[in-house]
Design a protein around this motif. Structure first.
Motif, mmCIF file in Angstrom:
data_model
loop_
_atom_site.group_PDB
_atom_site.id
_atom_site.type_symbol
_atom_site.label_atom_id
_atom_site.label_comp_id
_atom_site.label_asym_id
_atom_site.label_seq_id
_atom_site.Cartn_x
_atom_site.Cartn_y
_atom_site.Cartn_z
ATOM 1 N N ARG A 294 45.959 43.537 28.293
ATOM 2 C CA ARG A 294 47.033 44.518 28.078
ATOM 3 C C ARG A 294 46.503 45.740 27.340
ATOM 4 O O ARG A 294 46.806 46.889 27.714
ATOM 5 N N GLU A 295 45.705 45.507 26.322
ATOM 6 C CA GLU A 295 45.143 46.613 25.546
ATOM 7 C C GLU A 295 44.291 47.517 26.428
ATOM 8 O O GLU A 295 44.384 48.747 26.356
ATOM 9 N N ASN A 296 43.469 46.922 27.289
ATOM 10 C CA ASN A 296 42.615 47.712 28.172
ATOM 11 C C ASN A 296 43.413 48.475 29.214
ATOM 12 O O ASN A 296 43.115 49.629 29.511
ATOM 13 N N VAL A 297 44.433 47.843 29.775
ATOM 14 C CA VAL A 297 45.243 48.490 30.806
ATOM 15 C C VAL A 297 46.030 49.665 30.224
ATOM 16 O O VAL A 297 46.090 50.757 30.811
ATOM 17 N N LEU A 298 46.646 49.467 29.072
ATOM 18 C CA LEU A 298 47.546 50.476 28.514
ATOM 19 C C LEU A 298 46.822 51.568 27.730
ATOM 20 O O LEU A 298 47.345 52.674 27.586
ATOM 21 N N ASP A 299 45.632 51.283 27.209
ATOM 22 C CA ASP A 299 44.919 52.259 26.380
ATOM 23 C C ASP A 299 43.787 52.975 27.103
ATOM 24 O O ASP A 299 43.255 53.948 26.584
ATOM 25 N N LYS A 300 43.401 52.486 28.265
ATOM 26 C CA LYS A 300 42.225 53.052 28.934
ATOM 27 C C LYS A 300 42.468 54.515 29.273
ATOM 28 O O LYS A 300 43.504 54.880 29.821
ATOM 29 N N LYS A 301 41.488 55.365 28.950
ATOM 30 C CA LYS A 301 41.641 56.801 29.183
ATOM 31 C C LYS A 301 41.579 57.119 30.668
ATOM 32 O O LYS A 301 42.322 57.965 31.168
ATOM 33 N N ASN A 302 40.684 56.450 31.383
ATOM 34 C CA ASN A 302 40.564 56.688 32.817
ATOM 35 C C ASN A 302 41.480 55.733 33.571
ATOM 36 O O ASN A 302 41.114 54.600 33.874
ATOM 37 N N HIS A 303 42.687 56.177 33.862
ATOM 38 C CA HIS A 303 43.670 55.289 34.491
ATOM 39 C C HIS A 303 43.449 55.136 36.000
ATOM 40 O O HIS A 303 44.177 54.394 36.666
ATOM 41 N N GLU A 304 42.459 55.890 36.528
ATOM 42 C CA GLU A 304 42.117 55.684 37.930
ATOM 43 C C GLU A 304 41.303 54.404 38.102
ATOM 44 O O GLU A 304 41.251 53.827 39.169
ATOM 45 N N GLU A 305 40.651 53.982 37.035
ATOM 46 C CA GLU A 305 39.825 52.774 37.097
ATOM 47 C C GLU A 305 40.723 51.545 37.019
ATOM 48 O O GLU A 305 41.522 51.393 36.096
ATOM 49 N N PHE A 306 40.588 50.654 37.994
ATOM 50 C CA PHE A 306 41.448 49.466 38.058
ATOM 51 C C PHE A 306 40.780 48.290 37.358
ATOM 52 O O PHE A 306 39.600 48.011 37.574
ATOM 53 N N ILE A 307 41.547 47.604 36.530
ATOM 54 C CA ILE A 307 41.045 46.423 35.824
ATOM 55 C C ILE A 307 41.595 45.181 36.519
ATOM 56 O O ILE A 307 42.793 44.908 36.464
ATOM 57 N N ASP A 308 40.706 44.467 37.181
ATOM 58 C CA ASP A 308 41.124 43.228 37.839
ATOM 59 C C ASP A 308 41.238 42.132 36.776
ATOM 60 O O ASP A 308 40.286 41.885 36.020
ATOM 61 N N PRO A 309 42.390 41.448 36.676
ATOM 62 C CA PRO A 309 42.573 40.466 35.598
ATOM 63 C C PRO A 309 41.604 39.295 35.657
ATOM 64 O O PRO A 309 41.213 38.752 34.622
ATOM 65 N N ILE A 310 41.203 38.892 36.860
ATOM 66 C CA ILE A 310 40.285 37.756 36.974
ATOM 67 C C ILE A 310 38.861 38.179 36.617
ATOM 68 O O ILE A 310 38.154 37.472 35.878
ATOM 69 N N ILE A 311 38.432 39.351 37.112
ATOM 70 C CA ILE A 311 37.120 39.868 36.733
ATOM 71 C C ILE A 311 37.053 40.068 35.219
ATOM 72 O O ILE A 311 36.051 39.727 34.563
ATOM 73 N N PHE A 312 38.121 40.606 34.651
ATOM 74 C CA PHE A 312 38.186 40.829 33.205
ATOM 75 C C PHE A 312 38.011 39.514 32.446
ATOM 76 O O PHE A 312 37.268 39.432 31.459
ATOM 77 N N THR A 313 38.680 38.468 32.923
ATOM 78 C CA THR A 313 38.597 37.152 32.285
ATOM 79 C C THR A 313 37.208 36.549 32.437
ATOM 80 O O THR A 313 36.619 36.043 31.472
ATOM 81 N N ILE A 314 36.678 36.612 33.652
ATOM 82 C CA ILE A 314 35.354 36.055 33.918
ATOM 83 C C ILE A 314 34.287 36.738 33.061
ATOM 84 O O ILE A 314 33.421 36.082 32.462
ATOM 85 N N LYS A 315 34.355 38.047 32.987
ATOM 86 C CA LYS A 315 33.362 38.783 32.193
ATOM 87 C C LYS A 315 33.450 38.394 30.716
ATOM 88 O O LYS A 315 32.436 38.239 30.032
ATOM 89 N N GLU A 359 31.066 45.272 40.299
ATOM 90 C CA GLU A 359 31.042 45.674 38.895
ATOM 91 C C GLU A 359 30.613 44.507 38.003
ATOM 92 O O GLU A 359 29.885 44.699 37.022
ATOM 93 N N LEU A 360 31.049 43.295 38.345
ATOM 94 C CA LEU A 360 30.612 42.117 37.599
ATOM 95 C C LEU A 360 29.146 41.817 37.883
ATOM 96 O O LEU A 360 28.376 41.482 36.977
ATOM 97 N N LEU A 361 28.754 41.961 39.159
ATOM 98 C CA LEU A 361 27.394 41.593 39.554
ATOM 99 C C LEU A 361 26.342 42.564 39.030
ATOM 100 O O LEU A 361 25.150 42.242 39.010
ATOM 101 N N LYS A 362 26.757 43.741 38.614
ATOM 102 C CA LYS A 362 25.809 44.664 37.994
ATOM 103 C C LYS A 362 25.286 44.094 36.678
ATOM 104 O O LYS A 362 24.118 44.269 36.326
ATOM 105 N N GLU A 363 26.173 43.424 35.955
ATOM 106 C CA GLU A 363 25.798 42.880 34.651
ATOM 107 C C GLU A 363 25.317 41.439 34.748
ATOM 108 O O GLU A 363 24.360 41.046 34.088
ATOM 109 N N TYR A 364 26.016 40.645 35.567
ATOM 110 C CA TYR A 364 25.647 39.233 35.733
ATOM 111 C C TYR A 364 25.255 39.036 37.195
ATOM 112 O O TYR A 364 26.084 38.737 38.050
ATOM 113 N N GLN A 365 23.976 39.237 37.450
ATOM 114 C CA GLN A 365 23.502 39.384 38.816
ATOM 115 C C GLN A 365 23.343 38.047 39.543
ATOM 116 O O GLN A 365 23.015 37.032 38.943
ATOM 117 N N ILE A 366 23.599 38.107 40.833
ATOM 118 C CA ILE A 366 23.227 37.041 41.757
ATOM 119 C C ILE A 366 22.387 37.724 42.830
ATOM 120 O O ILE A 366 22.861 38.666 43.479
#
Length: 628
Positions: A294-315, A359-366
């Motif tokens: 919620r904090e990331n969705v409501l406070d993010k400055k770049n609102h064009e960037e979409f936060i996927d809840p599952i990717i957010f949780t996994i990361k 976006e996840l695979l950039k940091e945690y690569q397969i």
């Protein structure tokens, strides 16, 4: 100032909610249109040509704000045409009086990267019980069942409705434990998942989502009261499902039990949820994942960037495991998650989903070779698939045990009855017992097994998959045990079993015939449907299948060989072999409980020279033994 904060957050939540709908639409275009727009339309009209028509309703039902949803208004002519409605006028104008449905909400993977074409869709239909009389509630249930029946026939996604009273959600009451409801085993944990993953299909926005400020201290209960009583706040179209500040750590124990239960059919989903539970138990911070999202969705400055809840949780999970130095678990979980999301690296479909995953695979690569291998999981050899399944279930159980140690008998709101039910269901799946047919741990429902080959050597029967003699599925001196195993684990298919020539008296035709009968009578473990009250009783037999002299010549009149396959009230399948009627009688007297409800079948080769006589004699032995 308060109203300004709520309006700002509402606007940002709507933008976020619309992006979730776009993900849903990319993955399942037809299904998303039906669920997001047709469903609220059908619930809000009552036309004899449409699914959900209930002729005897006194007042119709109406989803809150349905008439103001632009997509529904634009699609209504198409909906009417599809159902053969000729009138040009909209069916949406509200009648003088109606029953209000406060909102329709998804919970779970829909509209996230983890949604696949085979994902189901759980929908909370929320209403205020105080506004419904008994007849209206009955009509609402009937209407929903009619709509669900139509959905089952017309869309691929299985849709499940949960009719929920707003007051029950507010006090975290989610029913008694059953095949879909977690009962008392999840309360705040389930509400946390709801807030973190929900899409508002149509209706009011959860107050919790917008009752947030980075700089101001907001009192949820006071704001909820204002929205209910103050006219200047009533038009915000918010709904109070209750606040969620924290979760007691012992509540995670109940959720861990539930995830073990759900892992029987969806292990790739459960392993991620179990990893999240374990992280939350171990973390010193009480900042819930839904709060962080919620904090990331409501406070993010770049609102064009979409936060996927599952990717957010996994990361967040991976970041935690990296912090505590468990990189090997990260690698395995990452592969499980990739496999669950059903990503095809070189497929041009689902570009939005792939971008989010990248976006996840950039940091945690397969590496790309592993990605391709995982994307072709259906083509892995059977043994490799089962090996991954075993590894997955071992990790699941290890995490569960570690959470259980942290719980260690602390006070909990979990109902003892729910604990007993789920405990026995888990035992039926995992616990080893003499004569019990074990359940193979499958990572997915799609296993690469094209045919089964049956063989006997040195009086031991074996079945191996796809001509791979090096890794038999099962081995036993009892052919009935072998057949029960492949049927119970849903490996049997009538035209996909063969037998290597041997000197036994058993024919492939009799093997096929018996396997068909066993499947018709018991079903498979995947399709098992046990009454939940049965788990609260002591063990007894509910289904009994007696095989008479299966390996004997059809001309043999001796009936001192009984193969007994039985299902108990906890969902466990067993096979026993008795060489004398007396031993069979002793066994039946001990384990048969509700004799009147006991379902019994008999099997003897049809070409037996004394078929009727032997069947009748066996029935007498059985019935006298159990006292019927």
């Amino acid at each position: 100032m308060l109203k300004k904060i709520l309006l700002r957050n509402t606007k940002r939540f709507i933008e976020y909610n619309d992006k979730r709908k776009k993900v849903f639409a990319e993955i399942a275009p037809k299904e998303s249109e039906y669920i997001l727009y047709l469903l609220p339309w059908l619930l809000s009209i009552n036309h004899p040509l449409c699914p959900g028509y209930v002729p005897e309703v006194k007042y119709p039902f109406r989803v809150f704000n349905v008439g103001n949803v632009r997509e529904i208004k634009e699609l209504e002519p198409t909906f009417k045409k599809n159902f053969g409605i000729k009138t040009k006028e909209s069916l949406l104008p509200p009648p003088p009086k109606y029953y209000i449905i406060e909102g329709l909400y998804t919970i779970g993977s829909v509209g996230t990267v983890s949604q696949t074409p085979s994902s189901d869709c759980d929908i909370w239909l929320c209403y205020n019980k105080e506004d419904f009389d008994r007849k209206a509630w009955t009509h609402l249930n009937y209407k929903i069942n009619l709509i669900k029946d139509w959905f089952d026939l017309n869309i691929k996604i299985p849709v499940y409705f949960f009719i929920s009273d707003v007051n029950d959600i507010r006090r975290n009451f989610f029913g008694n434990v059953d095949s879909e409801s977690s009962g008392s085993t999840q309360r705040n944990v389930l509400k946390e998942e709801f807030y973190r993953t929900t899409i508002v299909i149509c209706g009011k926005i959860p107050l919790w989502w917008v009752c947030y400020s980075k700089n101001e201290e907001l009192n949820y209960d006071e704001i909820a009261k204002k929205i209910e009583e103050d006219e200047t706040f009533m038009n915000l179209d918010l709904i109070d499902f209750g606040n969620l500040e924290s979760i007691d750590k012992d509540e995670y124990f109940g959720s861990a039990i539930w995830q073990i239960r759900k892992s029987f059919t969806r292990p790739l989903k459960s392993i991620i949820k179990m990893a999240l539970l374990k992280m939350l138990v171990e973390e010193s911070s009480q900042n819930l994942m839904s709060h962080r999202l919620r904090e990331n969705v409501l406070d993010k400055k770049n609102h064009e960037e979409f936060i996927d809840p599952i990717i957010f949780t996994i990361k967040s999970i991976f970041d935690y495991y990296q912090l505590i130095g468990k990189n090997s678990i990260i690698n395995f979980l990452n592969e499980c998650f990739f496999l669950r999301c059903d990503i095809k690296p070189f497929d041009k479909k689902f570009s939005l989903k792939k971008r989010l995953m990248s976006e996840l695979l950039k940091e945690y690569q397969i590496d790309i070779e592993t990605q391709v291998k995982l994307s072709n999981f259906d083509e892995w050899d059977f043994n490799s698939q089962i090996k991954l399944g075993n590894r997955l279930f071992i990790l699941l159980l290890r995490m569960y045990k570690e959470i259980s140690v942290a719980y260690d008998g602390n006070k909990t709101q979990i109902d003892r009855q729910d604990l007993t039910i789920l405990g026995r269901k888990i035992a039926a799946y995992y616990e080893k017992k003499n004569h019990k047919i074990p359940v193979i741990k499958k990572p997915t429902g799609k296993l690469n097994i094209s045919e089964l080959t049956l063989n006997i050597e040195e009086n031991v029967w074996t079945i191996f998959p796809n001509n791979d003699k090096s890794s038999p599925l099962v081995a036993s001196q009892d052919i009935i045990h072998v057949l029960a195993f492949i049927v119970w684990n849903n490996f049997f298919s009538q035209n996909q079993i063969k037998m290597i020539p041997n000197a036994s008296r058993v024919t492939i035709q009799e093997i096929t015939n018996l396997s068909i009968k066993l499947k018709e009578f018991f079903g498979t473990y995947d399709s098992l449907d046990i009454e939940y009250d049965y788990y609260l009783k002591n063990e007894f037999i509910i289904k009994l299948f007696v095989v008479i002299s299966f390996e004997s010549s059809p001309w043999d009149k001796d009936i001192n060989d009984f193969g007994v396959i039985y299902l108990n009230n906890w969902g466990e399948l067993f096979v026993r072999r008795f060489k004398a009627p007396g031993k069979l009688r002793d066994f039946l007297k001990e384990l048969c409980g509700d004799k009147q409800g006991l379902n019994i079948k008999y099997y003897l080769q049809r070409n037996s020279s004394s078929y009727e006589k032997i069947i009748e004699r066996t029935k007498q032995i059985i019935l006298l033994s159990i006292g019927i």
